[in-house]
Design an enzyme around this catalytic site. Structure first.
Site, PDB file in Angstrom:
ATOM      1  N   ASP A 154       2.998  -1.924  -0.978  1.00  0.00           N
ATOM      2  CA  ASP A 154       1.857  -1.786  -0.093  1.00  0.00           C
ATOM      3  C   ASP A 154       2.433  -1.705   1.321  1.00  0.00           C
ATOM      4  O   ASP A 154       3.579  -2.107   1.566  1.00  0.00           O
ATOM      5  CB  ASP A 154       0.852  -2.933  -0.236  1.00  0.00           C
ATOM      6  CG  ASP A 154      -0.505  -2.537   0.359  1.00  0.00           C
ATOM      7  OD1 ASP A 154      -0.566  -1.537   1.098  1.00  0.00           O
ATOM      8  OD2 ASP A 154      -1.506  -3.233   0.093  1.00  0.00           O
TER       9      ASP A 154
HETATM   10  C1  BGC Z   1      -3.760  -1.212   1.954  1.00  0.00           C
HETATM   11  C2  BGC Z   1      -3.538  -0.146   0.901  1.00  0.00           C
HETATM   12  C3  BGC Z   1      -3.421   1.196   1.558  1.00  0.00           C
HETATM   13  C4  BGC Z   1      -2.285   1.155   2.561  1.00  0.00           C
HETATM   14  C5  BGC Z   1      -2.068   2.460   3.282  1.00  0.00           C
HETATM   15  C6  BGC Z   1      -2.739  -1.133   3.064  1.00  0.00           C
HETATM   16  O1  BGC Z   1      -3.118  -1.956   4.123  1.00  0.00           O
HETATM   17  O2  BGC Z   1      -3.716  -2.489   1.366  1.00  0.00           O
HETATM   18  O3  BGC Z   1      -4.598  -0.160  -0.017  1.00  0.00           O
HETATM   19  O4  BGC Z   1      -3.218   2.184   0.592  1.00  0.00           O
HETATM   20  O5  BGC Z   1      -2.575   0.172   3.547  1.00  0.00           O
HETATM   21  O6  BGC Z   1      -3.099   2.694   4.186  1.00  0.00           O
END
Ligand code: BGC
Length: 745
Positions: free
Chosen positions: A229
């Protein structure tokens, strides 16, 4: 060149650079070897493709894309075909915008109604989450682009999300928090899996070898790429070793340098780095096969979004006021700012820049017959009450305001804004025909106000076409067919995770274990406002003729249980019923939920039409996870099979007998005397060892029922320290030696 050939030509530094992105949304390219940068973009309910000069944290404006219903809405559709079609449409938009992998679906379990990101997740139930998640992946990947299932695993809250340790026992992980991922990996083969931010039992998900390698790859056979993530990596070298292939966004100059240094120092096996790099190269190879699309049909996608929103709305309550049947001369009062300024998606990384937005008020005005007046009043309470007094029916648009729920924080309560509840009470004083239309991503409490409503339509956050869908549903052009994918409790305090959410001092204890959602409410017989699976229709359905056929055997690993019933549309409108099958194991030796969803299907029926529905279960559907044995276990005995319209509206029930090999405890010095005696062969050996006249009274504890009651649960090794019970160290070690290991499975 193949990924393996390219790998052979890379320097150590180049390899290290490839296991990090090159920016917010791209993998690193390697131009000298023809490796392109691969672009990823958020979903999951529409594309959030940032313009090339995107803002540094990536939350800002994105290119226009269709905003489909969020997962909380699509989850309530219980319709994998629909979700697959939505996935296909998002896939087309991805192809049109050069996106290789869409960062979705999110399939975490809704553990508490308070999770700020519940609008991005499907359900409190792992089967429903898994089936719908797999459908979205199949839709996306059917268009040739990749899907990235997230957030693996146990990311069920936003509070302290980058540090908190989800402390969950293995059985609960296996039965509740992992099966949706397992299902998606096995059925839909996603290109990517995104690890969660949080720790799981103390270890960051990004560095958790048990999760990323043992479970995901070795046990489930995942062969794609694991991405972090965004910002979830704390120790790049440890993450690589645990099985995390790609770090996003890249910690350039730090993570790559650490990887190079670790390999040079002999602290990281270069083969582990190669493994990650190969997966990145394989992704780049897949990217070159994608056929770009020349734009997309925004109007057709908007229509799909409208149909999806209609399929996802749940009619919670209806005293007959719906569908509305306005005639010329009638006055329909529309109250609430959401009718004019709809809320249809949540905030954070999933926020889509919609191609257009339907305004519910306009849609209603356009859809009513000529001569019907649709008058509007917003929050100005006196004006709204005055209007309601004159109107035949009031449609009150209520729900959560954007600041109430979002990625990044959890909610503190589950109430509607107090001003809405107060206004509803005043409206009810002057007009009994009030229809409440709800827009909220996570569950709201209804018990304090629902008596004021003649009907309640829960629309969730249903995307850019929700306004049109609401008009269709209220006026009967569409028949509600959504069902609750999560229980609506009477009070927040009733929810099973209440006492353990969101934890403290860096830990959240999943103390309710497997009793999440309806599993928990049912276990203690707690009343709820509306149960899991509930949803009304403008027609009615009858269930008949439940039949169960068992073939195969657990021991032969081919047990198959076929469950059949007939469902008939007994009303006067075409409609769809979600037929739900629950299984219970009332005699289980471990604590199990009273019933668990094991299959479902959505059937469309014309008035008077009947359909035969068949479900197929296997041994896993009857099993629980035994941590002691490290596997799924079916206990032989009688299982309850129930088919119905919700988890608490079971229309047909029966039982089925299944035989399975007896479960044997591991027989060692720590196994209790009772456990030794429960195993027929071991019991004979114990009796012989302790001695006594054949056919006469046995010696020691075996001949004394009183002592047996008190000391029967002592481990054999402990009994050996008491004189006169018939055991000594020699007897115990001979028994242990004979049975050691044999009875562990
Ligand atoms: C989120 C993800 C997301 C990623 C990219 C993170 O903060 O938890 O779900 O895909 O950011 O934006």
């Amino acid at each position: 060149m193949s990924a393996v050939e390219i790998l052979g030509r890379l320097t150590l530094e180049e390899k290290a650079s490839l296991c990090l992105g090159s920016g917010m949304w791209h993998t690193a390219p390697m131009p000298r070897l023809g490796v392109p940068a691969v672009m990823v973009a958020d979903g999951p309910h529409g594309l959030r493709r940032q313009p090339d000069a995107g803002d540094p944290v990536g939350i800002g404006g994105s290119l226009p894309a269709t905003c489909f219903p969020t997962a909380s809405a699509l989850g309530s559709s219980w319709d994998p075909d629909l979700v697959e079609r939505v996935g296909r449409a998002i896939g087309v938009e991805a192809r049109a915008q050069g996106v290789v992998v869409v960062l979705g679906p999110g399939i975490n379990i809704k553990r508490s109604p308070l999770c700020g990101r519940n609008f991005e997740y499907y359900s409190e139930d792992p089967l429903l989450s898994g089936v719908l998640g797999a459908a979205l992946v199949q839709g996306l990947q059917g268009e040739g682009v990749g899907a990235c299932v997230k957030h693996f695993a146990a990311n069920n809250q936003e509070t302290d999300r980058l540090r908190v340790s989800a402390d969950v026992d293995e059985r609960t992980l296996r039965e509740i928090y992992l099966p949706a991922f397992e299902h998606v990996v096995a059925r839909a083969r996603p290109w990517m899996v995104m690890c969660a931010y949080n720790r799981v039992n103390g270890v960051h998900a990004s560095q958790n070898a048990w999760l990323l390698t043992d479970v995901l790859r070795q046990q489930w056979g995942f062969d794609g790429l694991v991405v972090s993530d965004w910002g979830a990596v704390h120790d790049r070298v440890a993450a690589l070793a645990a099985g995390l292939d790609l770090e996003m966004p890249p910690n350039l100059g730090v993570s790559d340098a650490a990887v190079v240094a670790a390999v040079r120092a002999g602290e990281l096996d270069e083969r582990l780095l190669d493994r990650a790099v190969r997966r990145v190269l394989e992704l780049a190879e897949k990217a070159t096969n994608i056929a770009p699309a020349e734009g997309f049909d925004a109007a057709a996608h908007h229509e799909l979004a409208r149909a999806a929103a209609a399929e996802s709305a749940v009619l919670l309550k209806n005293d007959g006021v719906l569908p509305l049947r306005p005639a010329a001369g009638d006055l329909l009062a529309v109250v609430g700012e959401f009718a004019r300024t709809p809320r249809f998606q949540g905030a954070g990384s999933s926020q889509v820049n919609p191609t257009r937005v339907d305004i519910p008020l306009d849609e209603l005005r356009a859809a009513v017959p000529p001569g019907v007046e649709v008058a509007f009043a917003a929050d100005l309470a006196d004006e709204a009450v005055a209007l309601a007094r004159r109107a035949g029916t009031v449609v009150f648009f209520a729900g959560l305001r954007p600041a109430a729920e979002s990625e990044g924080f959890d909610r503190e309560h589950m109430d509607l804004p107090a001003d809405q509840v107060a206004l509803l009470a005043r409206l009810a004083e002057v007009n009994p025909r009030i229809v409440v239309v709800l827009a909220n991503g996570s569950a709201v409490r209804l018990s304090t106000w629902e008596h004021h409503a003649a009907a309640i339509l829960e629309c969730w956050l249903s995307g850019q076409a929700a306004g049109g869908a609401v008009a269709d549903l209220l006026l009967g052009a569409a028949n509600p067919s959504g069902r609750l994918a999560e229980t609506l409790p009477i009070r927040l305090e009733d929810s099973p995770a209440y006492l353990n959410f969101p934890g403290e001092a860096g830990h959240v204890r999943y103390g309710e274990g497997v009793f999440v959602g309806y599993r928990g409410y049912d276990a203690v017989g707690r009343e709820v406002s509306y149960p899991f699976g509930h949803g009304l229709s403008y027609t009615t359905f009858a269930y008949d003729d439940l039949r169960v056929a068992v073939t195969g055997r657990v021991v032969d690993e081919n047990l198959a249980v076929a469950v059949t019933c007939t469902v008939t549309n007994t009303g006067e409108r075409a409609g769809k019923e979600v037929v739900q099958l629950y299984v219970g194991d009332p005699d289980a030796r471990v604590a199990r939920p009273i019933r668990e969803l094991r299959a479902f299907t959505k059937v469309a029926l014309e008035p008077g039409q009947a359909a035969t529905v068949t479900f197929h279960l296997d041994a896993r559907d009857l099993s629980y996870w035994s941590t002691a044995h490290g596997r799924w276990i079916v206990e032989g005995g009688t299982f309850e099979i129930a088919v119905g319209a919700s988890s608490r509206d079971l229309r047909l029930t029966t039982t089925v007998d299944v035989s399975a090999p007896p479960l044997r405890a591991r027989l060692d010095a720590m196994a209790t005397l009772e456990e030794w005696l429960a195993d027929p062969e071991a019991a004979d050996a114990v009796r012989q060892a302790v001695g006594g006249e054949p056919g006469g009274v046995p010696h020691g504890i075996l001949g004394d029922p009183e002592l047996m009651r008190v000391l029967g649960n002592f481990p054999l090794g402990s009994l050996a320290t008491f004189p006169g019970l018939g055991f000594d160290r020699t007897v115990v070690s001979q028994l242990v030696e004979r049975f050691a290991g044999e009875r562990s499975r």
